[in-house]
Design a protein around this motif. Structure first.
Motif, short mmCIF file in Angstrom:
data_model
loop_
_atom_site.label_atom_id
_atom_site.label_comp_id
_atom_site.label_asym_id
_atom_site.label_seq_id
_atom_site.Cartn_x
_atom_site.Cartn_y
_atom_site.Cartn_z
N LEU A 163 72.34 63.26 57.27
CA LEU A 163 73.69 63.72 57.62
C LEU A 163 73.98 63.65 59.11
N ALA A 164 72.92 63.69 59.93
CA ALA A 164 73.13 63.78 61.37
C ALA A 164 71.97 63.14 62.13
N ASP A 165 72.27 62.68 63.33
CA ASP A 165 71.22 62.28 64.26
C ASP A 165 70.71 63.55 64.91
N VAL A 166 69.43 63.83 64.74
CA VAL A 166 68.84 65.09 65.20
C VAL A 166 67.88 64.79 66.34
N PHE A 167 68.14 65.33 67.52
CA PHE A 167 67.28 65.04 68.67
C PHE A 167 67.46 66.12 69.75
N THR A 168 66.46 66.23 70.59
CA THR A 168 66.50 67.19 71.71
C THR A 168 66.96 66.49 72.98
N GLY A 169 67.26 67.30 74.01
CA GLY A 169 67.76 66.77 75.27
C GLY A 169 66.66 66.49 76.27
N ASN A 170 67.03 66.53 77.53
CA ASN A 170 66.12 66.15 78.62
C ASN A 170 65.61 67.37 79.38
N SER A 171 64.38 67.25 79.85
CA SER A 171 63.81 68.25 80.76
C SER A 171 64.02 67.77 82.19
N ILE A 172 64.53 68.66 83.03
CA ILE A 172 64.74 68.31 84.44
C ILE A 172 63.93 69.26 85.31
N ASN A 173 63.15 68.70 86.22
CA ASN A 173 62.41 69.51 87.18
C ASN A 173 63.38 70.41 87.95
N GLU A 174 63.02 71.69 88.09
CA GLU A 174 63.93 72.66 88.72
C GLU A 174 64.30 72.27 90.14
N ASN A 175 63.34 71.75 90.90
CA ASN A 175 63.64 71.34 92.28
C ASN A 175 64.63 70.17 92.31
N ILE A 176 64.42 69.21 91.39
CA ILE A 176 65.33 68.06 91.32
C ILE A 176 66.71 68.53 90.87
N LYS A 177 66.73 69.43 89.89
CA LYS A 177 68.01 69.95 89.41
C LYS A 177 68.78 70.60 90.55
N LYS A 178 68.08 71.39 91.37
CA LYS A 178 68.73 72.08 92.47
C LYS A 178 69.20 71.11 93.55
N GLU A 179 68.36 70.12 93.89
CA GLU A 179 68.68 69.22 94.99
C GLU A 179 69.73 68.16 94.62
N LYS A 180 69.64 67.67 93.37
CA LYS A 180 70.44 66.49 93.01
C LYS A 180 71.66 66.81 92.13
N TYR A 181 71.55 67.87 91.30
CA TYR A 181 72.58 68.06 90.28
C TYR A 181 73.35 69.38 90.38
N THR A 182 73.00 70.19 91.35
CA THR A 182 73.67 71.49 91.47
C THR A 182 74.76 71.44 92.53
N GLY A 183 75.95 71.92 92.16
CA GLY A 183 77.05 72.02 93.12
C GLY A 183 77.81 70.73 93.35
N ILE A 184 77.63 69.74 92.49
CA ILE A 184 78.37 68.50 92.66
C ILE A 184 79.65 68.55 91.82
N ALA A 185 80.64 67.75 92.19
CA ALA A 185 81.96 67.84 91.56
C ALA A 185 82.09 66.94 90.34
N GLU A 186 81.41 65.79 90.33
CA GLU A 186 81.60 64.83 89.25
C GLU A 186 80.37 64.77 88.36
N GLY A 187 80.61 64.43 87.09
CA GLY A 187 79.51 64.27 86.14
C GLY A 187 79.72 65.08 84.88
N LEU A 188 78.75 64.99 83.98
CA LEU A 188 78.79 65.76 82.74
C LEU A 188 78.05 67.08 82.93
N ASN A 189 78.59 68.14 82.32
CA ASN A 189 77.91 69.44 82.38
C ASN A 189 76.54 69.33 81.72
N PHE A 190 75.56 70.00 82.33
CA PHE A 190 74.22 70.08 81.75
C PHE A 190 74.04 71.46 81.15
N ILE A 191 73.77 71.51 79.85
CA ILE A 191 73.66 72.78 79.13
C ILE A 191 72.20 73.07 78.81
#
Length: 424
Positions: free
Chosen positions: A23-51
């Motif tokens: 009935l559905a494609d069943v899969f998990t998401g991605n793991s992001i290193n906390e330091n990389i998440k903070k440096e590269k993906y936190t506080g930016i204006a463009e992109g998809l929300n990471f949940i």
């Protein structure tokens, strides 16, 4: 449908049990290193929300404004709007579930169900059912408690015959849930505003508003109210309790703990036993009607008081409390209620010492100097009578609202059970 699917129960004609993977494609998401998440993906204006798991609440809401966005999302797993996301690892596994309202990237502890030729909200609601939850919990494994994607793909799903029927069932579920949510909102409001209503009633009592009509009917003037200090109505100055060393076995001497009065009422279940003799004539022994006041606690609790309602010489009281005994020509219940007003509690908070690093404390002088108002004894008794009746009604209303809140979750589970048996 596979012949070896273990079906939990019989389905109506036209329905069938189907593996979730069909009935559905069943899969998990991605793991992001906390330091990389903070440096590269936190506080930016463009992109998809990471949940992540923390962004999904137990009530199903998803927090998209967590400050994390994925700009290079083509390198990540994404899901479209209307995708159920279920936590499958850790303490929240099987309990946190949301459905997306937009395209997102998501974490590796969340499992997505991207539906194919099936109404996605039907899957979302089935994931909330007891049938699915019990199946899920049986499959939990490992130290952190998780369920594999492979296992989830093989969990059976009760499938209605047509997309139109699936959509009709979803609409029926949401209609019933909407009515329950309205009832829940009203009940929650009763619970949430309980303390505010109590404070308002006490304010009216000790500003004369509550018994204005009574004074008019009994020919009592407003000038009959006097202002004194608390010391004026006490038999003797407040006395501190005894710092006990508790033992882990029952003894003849019971000392209450501070928690026994934190609710504002005496609760005898909060007891400590001490293996010491307390003289019969000691001031530590309590008698019914004594007022106990917390002389030290957190700033929001210091000054909390309660009337002792246990037996004579059943309890002694701890060092962090003071005992107040009211002169019989005044109402101890009236004084006890007055001690619970916001005006009194503010006085205690503002005069507490030791707030910098230590537990706030109020001393004997502060307690004795508390300004109080004193109507005639008859009016004191009338105020107590009204407050007792009013607070009993308020407490019953709160208890009824809490019972409603408990029942609503059960009713929702019942609705889901009926929905997935074809009974809606």
């Amino acid at each position: 449908m596979s012949e070896d699917i273990k079906t939990p129960y019989e389905l109506p004609e036209g329905w069938k049990w189907e593996l979730t993977s069909n009935l559905a494609d069943v899969f998990t998401g991605n793991s992001i290193n906390e330091n990389i998440k903070k440096e590269k993906y936190t506080g930016i204006a463009e992109g998809l929300n990471f949940i992540g798991t923390k962004d999904v609440d137990f009530d199903g809401t998803i927090n998209y404004e967590n400050g994390v966005k994925i700009s290079d999302y083509e390198k990540f797993k994404t899901v479209p709007a209307n995708t159920p996301l279920l936590c499958i690892e850790g303490g929240s596994a099987g309990k946190k579930l949301g459905i997306t309202s937009k395209q997102v990237c998501f974490g590796n502890k969340l499992c997505a169900f991207v539906c194919n030729n099936v109404e996605s909200k039907l899957v979302y609601y089935y994931l909330q059912s007891n049938t699915f939850f019990y199946s899920f919990m049986k499959e939990r494994h490992g130290l952190i408690g998780g369920v594999s994607v492979g296992t989830l793909k093989n969990i059976p799903f009760p499938l209605p015959p047509t997309l139109e029927e699936q959509q009709r069932i979803v609409a029926r579920i949401e209609s019933l849930f909407s009515k329950l949510d309205q009832a829940k909102e009203k009940a929650q409001n009763v619970v949430d505003t309980f303390e505010t209503r109590k404070a308002s009633i006490l304010h009216k009592a000790f500003t004369g508003e509550l018994t204005k009509k009574w004074r008019e009917e009994n020919g009592v003037g407003d000038d009959s109210w006097e202002e004194k200090t608390l010391e004026a109505v006490l038999i003797e100055k407040p006395r501190n309790g005894y710092s006990v060393t508790a033992v882990d076995y029952e003894t003849p001497v019971k000392s209450m703990s501070l928690s026994a009065t934190t609710s504002g009422y005496f609760r005898p279940e909060f007891v400590k036993y001490i293996d010491e003799e307390i003289p019969e004539d000691s001031h530590l022994w309590l008698k019914p009607g004594d007022i106990l006041l917390q002389r030290s606690n957190s700033l929001d609790k210091v000054g909390t008081s309660a009337i002792y309602t246990g037996e004579y010489k059943e309890f002694i009281y701890p060092d962090l409390m003071m005992k107040l005994q009211v002169i019989p020509s005044y109402s101890n219940e009236f004084i006890s209620y007055q001690l619970k007003t916001e005006k009194t509690m503010s006085y205690f908070r503002n005069n507490a010492t030791g707030t910098a690093g230590n537990m706030p404390k109020i001393n004997q002088k502060t307690v004795c100097s508390l300004p109080i108002i004193l109507p005639t004894m008859d009016e004191q008794i009338e105020i107590v009578r009204i407050l007792n009746i009013t607070f009993e009604k308020e407490s019953k209303a709160k208890e009824a609202a809490e019972a409603v809140l408990e029942q609503i979750d059960l009713l929702k589970k019942s609705i889901l059970a009926r929905a997935f048996r074809g009974e809606l």
